[in-house]
Design a protein around this motif. Structure first.
Motif, PDB file in Angstrom:
ATOM      1  N   UNK A  34      39.128  39.286  33.746  1.00 15.14           N
ATOM      2  CA  UNK A  34      39.939  40.032  32.711  1.00 15.14           C
ATOM      3  C   UNK A  34      40.211  41.399  32.857  1.00 15.14           C
ATOM      4  N   UNK A  35      39.217  42.365  32.712  1.00 15.49           N
ATOM      5  CA  UNK A  35      39.737  43.686  33.477  1.00 15.49           C
ATOM      6  C   UNK A  35      40.637  44.143  34.344  1.00 15.49           C
ATOM      7  N   UNK A  36      40.452  43.243  35.524  1.00 15.74           N
ATOM      8  CA  UNK A  36      41.131  43.697  36.552  1.00 15.74           C
ATOM      9  C   UNK A  36      42.636  43.124  36.327  1.00 15.74           C
ATOM     10  N   UNK A  64      42.376  47.933  29.162  1.00 19.97           N
ATOM     11  CA  UNK A  64      41.601  47.068  28.539  1.00 19.97           C
ATOM     12  C   UNK A  64      40.974  47.195  27.100  1.00 19.97           C
ATOM     13  N   UNK A  65      41.032  48.510  26.757  1.00 16.69           N
ATOM     14  CA  UNK A  65      40.621  48.899  25.317  1.00 16.69           C
ATOM     15  C   UNK A  65      41.508  48.195  24.182  1.00 16.69           C
ATOM     16  N   UNK A  66      42.554  48.102  24.575  1.00 20.85           N
ATOM     17  CA  UNK A  66      43.677  47.316  23.614  1.00 20.85           C
ATOM     18  C   UNK A  66      43.899  45.847  23.964  1.00 20.85           C
ATOM     19  N   UNK A  67      43.567  45.370  25.145  1.00 19.59           N
ATOM     20  CA  UNK A  67      44.091  44.095  25.498  1.00 19.59           C
ATOM     21  C   UNK A  67      42.909  43.007  25.373  1.00 19.59           C
ATOM     22  N   UNK A  68      41.714  43.607  25.986  1.00 24.90           N
ATOM     23  CA  UNK A  68      40.515  42.778  25.961  1.00 24.90           C
ATOM     24  C   UNK A  68      40.233  41.851  24.737  1.00 24.90           C
ATOM     25  N   UNK A  69      40.151  42.572  23.449  1.00 24.48           N
ATOM     26  CA  UNK A  69      39.636  42.074  22.374  1.00 24.48           C
ATOM     27  C   UNK A  69      40.609  40.731  22.068  1.00 24.48           C
ATOM     28  N   UNK A  70      41.897  40.657  22.211  1.00 26.05           N
ATOM     29  CA  UNK A  70      42.662  39.391  22.197  1.00 26.05           C
ATOM     30  C   UNK A  70      42.118  38.291  23.046  1.00 26.05           C
ATOM     31  N   UNK A  71      41.841  38.523  24.177  1.00 26.91           N
ATOM     32  CA  UNK A  71      41.264  37.662  25.174  1.00 26.91           C
ATOM     33  C   UNK A  71      39.991  37.156  24.825  1.00 26.91           C
TER      34      UNK A  71
END
Length: 409
Positions: free
Chosen positions: A119-121, A126-133
């Motif tokens: 996911x991070x790659x 990531x701080x904004x996008x990761x939580x949604x995933x």
């Protein structure tokens, strides 16, 4: 991220935690009802999570980060997991079951880090996008519980008596095979380091961060993290068997209230952090364990059922306020040099050492309070972790000096 990649990663997270929630929650109930396992044997089965957590860094650090794309290793591990899960489905006694659950957790636990790496790659922020995933992982866990309780009703008293709870392993085996094949379609995530770079064992396990223990506050937090895993182990190991034994209907589905609570309090965590600070937030998390277990001790499936529901709903405070806050605190103390190593160390200490001790203690206590014919004195069983968590909170309160911790959203 474009919509296709976001959908792929969200599906990956959903299946990853659907798989875990689809068998781990009801494991204790299955072992007691279907395999006549003792508390000590149940503890052995749950402890495989800890052994998997201890071994996982070697798989990630020595293989995934150096030789192969992360999505390919994820696929292979889940295909292996599907085979092992099917063997768990066919096992007829604990002696046959245990080697397969041990093997399964050794191949599953590394996938938790792999789905994050994949996911991070793909993320620019990531701080904004990761939580949604990542929230789709929690949804996957919730859906698994609802399917077990309300679609197939495998955790009902009649279904348990008929051995139908075994079908959870077949369901998860199929889901694991699906994720295994799906993983090969995920965006490419190449190795992070070259083959010539040989990390030391201490780097892989995060032991380089041991220097942080020279800080008195971090040492107190570190020890408290290990100790609070003992009450946590009681929840993982005993909650579903407890709810099933006392006659609560659809116990697995109702336990998903805890995951909903986890999402809610994750969103509220920044507010509590700013309003009350790190120390009081952790204290609230530890106190919630005490309150939860006293609610379990004195609640029942009849008129006092609301006490059990409140106890389940406290999961968000219990977990987020201590463990997520602890990850934030660890990050703030580590500095750039030890960030990864410090998170690896705290994971090894909690999910490895802490939970290993916790599952063993939970098994011993559970076996000590069997009243007759497999019926337990749950008041005594739940009172132990309630008092233990309160003791850890008192020690933390006395010896941990308050300090400002920056919360970065």
């Amino acid at each position: 991220m474009n919509l296709k990649i976001k959908t792929q990663l969200s599906t990956m997270m959903f299946l990853e935690f659907f798989i875990w929630g689809g068998w781990f929650v009801t494991l204790g109930t299955f072992l007691g009802n279907n395999l006549n396992a003792t508390g000590a044997e149940t503890a052995m089965a749950f402890s495989t999570q800890s052994w998997g957590a201890i071994i996982a860094p070697f798989i990630i650090g020595l293989i995934a980060d150096r030789y192969f794309n992360a999505e390919r290793i994820l696929g292979i591990l889940h295909l292996l997991g599907a085979v092992l899960m099917y063997q768990m489905y066919t096992a007829v006694d604990f002696a046959a079951f245990y080697p397969y659950v041990l093997g399964y957790m050794i191949v599953y636990m590394p996938t938790l880090a792999l789905v994050n790496s994949i996911s991070f790659h793909q993320m620019k922020n990531p701080a904004k996008e990761f939580s949604f995933v990542r929230v789709f992982g929690t949804i996957g866990w919730i859906v698994a519980g609802l399917v077990i309780s309300f679609v197939f009703v495998w955790d009902s008293e009649a279904a348990r008596a008929g051995g139908l709870l075994r079908n959870t392993f077949l369901m998860v085996a199929i889901a694991s095979a699906v994720l295994g094949l799906f993983s090969f379609t995920l965006p490419k995530t190449p190795p992070k380091v070259s083959n010539s770079e040989k990390p030391s064992i201490s780097e892989i396990l995060g032991l380089d961060a041991l220097t942080l223990l020279k800080d008195r506050n971090f040492l107190i937090f570190f020890v408290s993290s290990i100790l609070i895993c003992i009450p946590l182990a009681f929840y993982y190991q005993n909650a579903n068997p407890f709810l099933s034994e006392i006659g609560m209907e659809n116990p697995t589905g109702k336990m998903t209230i805890g995951q909903g609570s986890e999402v809610l309090f994750m969103l509220l965590l920044p507010y509590f952090f700013r309003k009350f600070g790190f120390k009081k937030t952790l204290m609230a998390g530890m106190l919630a364990w005490t309150v939860r277990y006293f609610l379990f001790a004195f609640g029942d499936a009849g008129d006092q059922a609301y006490m059990l529901i409140i106890g389940i709903a406290l999961h968000g405070i219990c977990y987020d306020f201590f463990f997520v806050s602890g990850q934030i605190y660890t990050d703030s103390k580590a500095g750039e040099r030890y960030k990864s190593a410090a998170q690896g160390l705290i994971t090894l200490a909690t999910y490895g050492v802490g939970m290993l001790i916790g599952f063993w203690v939970a098994g011993v206590i559970t076996d000590s309070y069997i009243v007759s014919d497999g019926i337990h004195s749950w008041v005594d069983i739940w009172t132990f972790p309630a008092i233990f968590a309160f003791g850890v909170m008192i020690l933390f309160t006395i010896f941990f000096k308050n300090e400002e911790v920056e919360y970065k959203e």
